[in-house]
Design a protein around this motif. Structure first.
Motif, mmCIF file in Angstrom:
data_model
loop_
_atom_site.group_PDB
_atom_site.id
_atom_site.type_symbol
_atom_site.label_atom_id
_atom_site.label_comp_id
_atom_site.label_asym_id
_atom_site.label_seq_id
_atom_site.Cartn_x
_atom_site.Cartn_y
_atom_site.Cartn_z
ATOM 1 N N VAL A 56 1.524 9.117 5.098
ATOM 2 C CA VAL A 56 2.180 9.532 6.342
ATOM 3 C C VAL A 56 1.880 11.003 6.621
ATOM 4 C CG1 VAL A 56 4.423 9.968 7.421
ATOM 5 C CG2 VAL A 56 4.020 7.812 6.230
ATOM 6 N N ALA A 57 1.844 11.798 5.565
ATOM 7 C CA ALA A 57 1.612 13.226 5.729
ATOM 8 C C ALA A 57 0.223 13.538 6.248
ATOM 9 C CB ALA A 57 1.853 13.949 4.401
ATOM 10 N N VAL A 58 -0.779 12.727 5.869
ATOM 11 C CA VAL A 58 -2.148 13.021 6.309
ATOM 12 C C VAL A 58 -2.492 12.303 7.602
ATOM 13 C CG1 VAL A 58 -2.905 13.428 3.948
ATOM 14 C CG2 VAL A 58 -3.135 11.135 4.931
ATOM 15 N N TYR A 59 -1.585 11.425 8.065
ATOM 16 C CA TYR A 59 -1.875 10.689 9.290
ATOM 17 C C TYR A 59 -0.797 10.995 10.322
ATOM 18 C CZ TYR A 59 -2.477 6.822 12.583
ATOM 19 O OH TYR A 59 -2.668 6.079 13.733
ATOM 20 N N ASN A 60 -1.207 11.494 11.462
ATOM 21 C CA ASN A 60 -0.300 11.808 12.551
ATOM 22 C C ASN A 60 -0.573 10.834 13.687
ATOM 23 O OD1 ASN A 60 1.231 12.813 14.627
ATOM 24 N ND2 ASN A 60 0.459 14.931 14.492
ATOM 25 N N ALA A 79 0.845 -1.198 0.000
ATOM 26 C CA ALA A 79 0.000 0.000 0.000
ATOM 27 C C ALA A 79 0.883 1.252 0.000
ATOM 28 C CB ALA A 79 -0.923 0.004 1.212
ATOM 29 N N GLY A 80 0.644 2.113 -1.003
ATOM 30 C CA GLY A 80 1.429 3.335 -1.131
ATOM 31 C C GLY A 80 2.760 3.120 -1.819
ATOM 32 N N SER A 96 0.599 7.822 -2.166
ATOM 33 C CA SER A 96 1.824 7.088 -1.876
ATOM 34 C C SER A 96 1.974 6.928 -0.370
ATOM 35 C CB SER A 96 3.038 7.831 -2.448
ATOM 36 O OG SER A 96 3.235 9.049 -1.714
ATOM 37 N N TYR A 97 2.934 6.114 0.009
ATOM 38 C CA TYR A 97 3.151 5.873 1.430
ATOM 39 C C TYR A 97 3.486 7.184 2.147
ATOM 40 C CZ TYR A 97 4.688 3.424 5.652
ATOM 41 O OH TYR A 97 4.817 2.969 6.946
ATOM 42 N N ASP A 98 4.348 7.968 1.515
ATOM 43 C CA ASP A 98 4.731 9.246 2.127
ATOM 44 C C ASP A 98 3.547 10.191 2.221
ATOM 45 O OD1 ASP A 98 7.316 8.353 2.400
ATOM 46 O OD2 ASP A 98 8.021 9.278 0.519
ATOM 47 N N GLN A 99 2.685 10.203 1.207
ATOM 48 C CA GLN A 99 1.494 11.056 1.255
ATOM 49 C C GLN A 99 0.556 10.609 2.368
ATOM 50 O OE1 GLN A 99 0.286 10.498 -2.837
ATOM 51 N NE2 GLN A 99 1.034 12.543 -3.437
ATOM 52 N N PRO A 123 -3.971 4.792 8.978
ATOM 53 C CA PRO A 123 -2.517 4.705 9.099
ATOM 54 C C PRO A 123 -1.899 4.225 7.789
ATOM 55 C CG PRO A 123 -3.610 3.662 10.974
ATOM 56 C CD PRO A 123 -4.670 3.939 9.950
ATOM 57 N N PRO A 124 -0.659 4.574 7.531
ATOM 58 C CA PRO A 124 0.014 4.092 6.305
ATOM 59 C C PRO A 124 -0.032 2.570 6.224
ATOM 60 C CG PRO A 124 1.320 5.774 7.391
ATOM 61 C CD PRO A 124 0.209 5.453 8.333
ATOM 62 N N GLY A 125 -0.392 2.090 5.028
ATOM 63 C CA GLY A 125 -0.510 0.661 4.823
ATOM 64 C C GLY A 125 -1.905 0.130 5.063
ATOM 65 N N CYS A 126 -2.765 0.943 5.714
ATOM 66 C CA CYS A 126 -4.122 0.478 6.031
ATOM 67 C C CYS A 126 -5.194 1.122 5.156
ATOM 68 C CB CYS A 126 -4.441 0.777 7.503
ATOM 69 S SG CYS A 126 -3.283 0.036 8.679
ATOM 70 N N SER A 127 -4.806 2.047 4.299
ATOM 71 C CA SER A 127 -5.777 2.740 3.458
ATOM 72 C C SER A 127 -5.786 2.141 2.052
ATOM 73 C CB SER A 127 -5.428 4.228 3.382
ATOM 74 O OG SER A 127 -6.228 4.883 2.420
ATOM 75 N N ASN A 128 -7.013 1.928 1.513
ATOM 76 C CA ASN A 128 -7.076 1.413 0.143
ATOM 77 C C ASN A 128 -6.764 2.493 -0.885
ATOM 78 O OD1 ASN A 128 -9.569 2.804 0.165
ATOM 79 N ND2 ASN A 128 -10.663 0.912 0.757
ATOM 80 N N HIS A 129 -6.609 3.755 -0.435
ATOM 81 C CA HIS A 129 -6.077 4.772 -1.355
ATOM 82 C C HIS A 129 -4.664 4.378 -1.759
ATOM 83 C CE1 HIS A 129 -9.082 7.986 -1.597
ATOM 84 N NE2 HIS A 129 -9.398 7.683 -0.325
#
Length: 493
Positions: A414-418, A359-360, A409-412, A428-434
């Motif tokens: 990370v940017a929207v999830y704190n 993911a990402g 992307s993974y970095d994107q 969280p990164p890796g958990c979004s189907n985006h």
């Protein structure tokens, strides 16, 4: 009146039987058949003398001929056929059909029978007295020689019959042994050959071999028949083994190739979980060690089953390799799912979120820009459905779907999830189907769930392969009227 000695008559009868069987076996049918008919008449003449020893040779010959002719004439009725049908062995005495030419052979055989009786029949006293002077002059040698010739003939014929029996028995035993091997090859190759026709050929040859073994020696089975059929069995077995070897090699290659993507996925998952473990999000060292060991075994098996090694491997090794590769593929796939599930429990806080290491991190070649919003991309294989949905949407509302977000992307992500102050609207990164490239955010306007756009999409999106997930419904965990995802989005491992 002198009488034919029964022991000599019986011995001659045995010799005649053996000679008849040997003639049918060793000679071509055009010769062996008539010879057998003639010797049958000879046998009947001898049997007449055996039953009535005082019968003169000529009379015995006539009686034998009459009996044989009577049997042959009986085939002009249906009586012999009925007898043979009920007692198959009766064909040795009754024959199988009426053939006029057989009468001539019976006559010849009757003459031979009468001649043999004359040879073994003792001379009268008068004849012995008249020949005494011959004995005194050295005649005994000639007389003894005249008796040795028939005896020698009897011995030779008996030896020929015995040799014939031994040959047929040996050939039958050899064919029986080959038949066992052939049947094992046939049974063991079911659904394991590249060409099913070779098994059909072997099965047909096995049927022929069994029929030959069950056939009557001499009459239905000649010397050389069994070896010829045995050679056919060997050839057919070799063809089946070759087809089985090719099949096993193909299965090994197929299993090896099927293991490759599973191993690649397992490697990606393991590498990602190792990174998360270093960040304090360990899914369990035991699971990661199990996956690592399985990957090591996969590397070894893949190396051992390269084409050059498979080309020289035995059938047993090929079949074992195919089975081992298939078992390892299933084990590795199961181990990977266990590791994914465990990591999901550590990383993704919500039960409807699914963690994927890719993911990402999807490669650019697997993504495609959205034509009317090229700043956003989705996975290439789901784009056609989105384009078709947009066309239908545009026909209804006169404008394109308003896409605010798609692949992240993974970095994107990370940017929207704190993680210290998590955004409830961002997974969280890796958990979004985006991050899988299978989701888009579409503007619904201020009305949100009450908008005509949402209602229309809710009714028509699935016609084009897109849907609104349950967790984003008005009564879901996180109501989001804008979140739409492809029906190809994985929701489990």
């Amino acid at each position: 009146m002198t009488r034919a000695p029964r022991p000599a008559t019986a011995g001659l009868a045995v010799v005649v039987v053996l000679a008849g069987l040997g003639g049918r076996t060793l000679l071509a049918p055009a010769v062996g058949g008539p010879l057998g008919d003639a010797l049958f008449a000879t046998l009947v003449v001898l049997l007449v003398a055996f039953v009535a020893p005082r019968t003169r040779p000529v009379v015995a010959g006539v009686v034998g001929l009459v009996v044989c002719a009577g049997i042959e004439a009986a085939w002009l009725t249906d009586v012999p056929a009925q007898v043979v049908a009920r007692f198959p062995l009766a064909r040795y005495a009754l024959g199988t059909a009426f053939t006029p030419a057989d009468l001539a052979w019976y006559a010849a055989g009757a003459v031979v029978g009468a001649a043999l009786l004359a040879l073994v029949r003792p001379r009268s006293r008068g004849v012995d007295l008249s020949l005494r002077h011959v004995r005194a002059a050295g005649g005994p040698r000639r007389l003894r020689a005249s008796r040795v010739v028939p005896v020698g003939l009897v011995v030779a014929l008996a030896a020929a019959g015995g040799a014939l029996a031994w040959v047929l028995r040996s050939e039958t035993q050899d064919l029986s042994a080959r038949l066992v091997v052939a049947q094992d090859a046939l049974d063991g190759s079911a659904d394991k050959v590249t060409d099913p026709d070779v098994r059909e050929d072997l099965a047909a040859t096995i049927v022929d071999a069994r029929a030959l073994i069950d056939a009557t020696p001499v009459l239905d089975r000649l010397p050389g028949d069994a070896p010829a059929l045995g050679a056919r069995l060997d050839d057919d077995v070799a063809a089946v083994q070759a087809a089985r070897l090719a099949f096993a090699r193909a299965q090994a290659v197929e299993s090896r190739d099927a293991l490759a993507p599973v191993a690649r996925r397992a490697g990606r998952v393991l590498a990602a979980t190792d990174e998360l473990a270093e960040d304090g999000k360990d899914a369990g060292e035991t699971l990661r060690a199990t996956s690592r060991d399985a990957l090591g075994t996969a590397d070894e098996l893949t190396s051992e089953t390269q084409d050059d090694r498979l080309a020289t491997a035995s059938l047993a090794d090929l079949e074992s390799a195919a089975a081992d590769l298939s078992a390892l593929r299933d084990d590795l796939a199961g181990t990977t799912v266990d590791l994914l599930t465990a990591q999901d429990a550590v990383v993704c806080p919500e039960p409807d979120q699914v963690w994927f290491p890719e993911a990402g991190k999807i490669s650019a070649k697997r993504l495609a820009p959205i034509p009317w919003a090229p700043q956003h991309s989705v996975r290439a294989d789901v784009l056609d459905g989105l384009v078709a949905l947009d066309a239908a949407y545009r026909a209804e509302f006169g404008q394109h779907l308003t896409v605010n977000s798609a692949y992240r992307s993974y970095d994107q992500q990370v940017a929207v999830y704190n993680p210290d102050d998590p955004n409830p609207l961002a997974a969280p990164p890796g958990c979004s189907n985006h991050g899988l490239g299978t989701a888009v955010d579409i503007a619904m306007g201020p009305e949100g769930f009450d908008s005509a756009r949402y209602a229309w999409l809710k009714e028509h999106a699935e016609e084009h392969g897109w849907t609104h997930p349950g967790w984003a419904e008005p009564d879901g965990r996180l109501p989001e009227p804008w979140h739409w995802q492809s029906v190809e989005t994985p929701t489990e491992y």
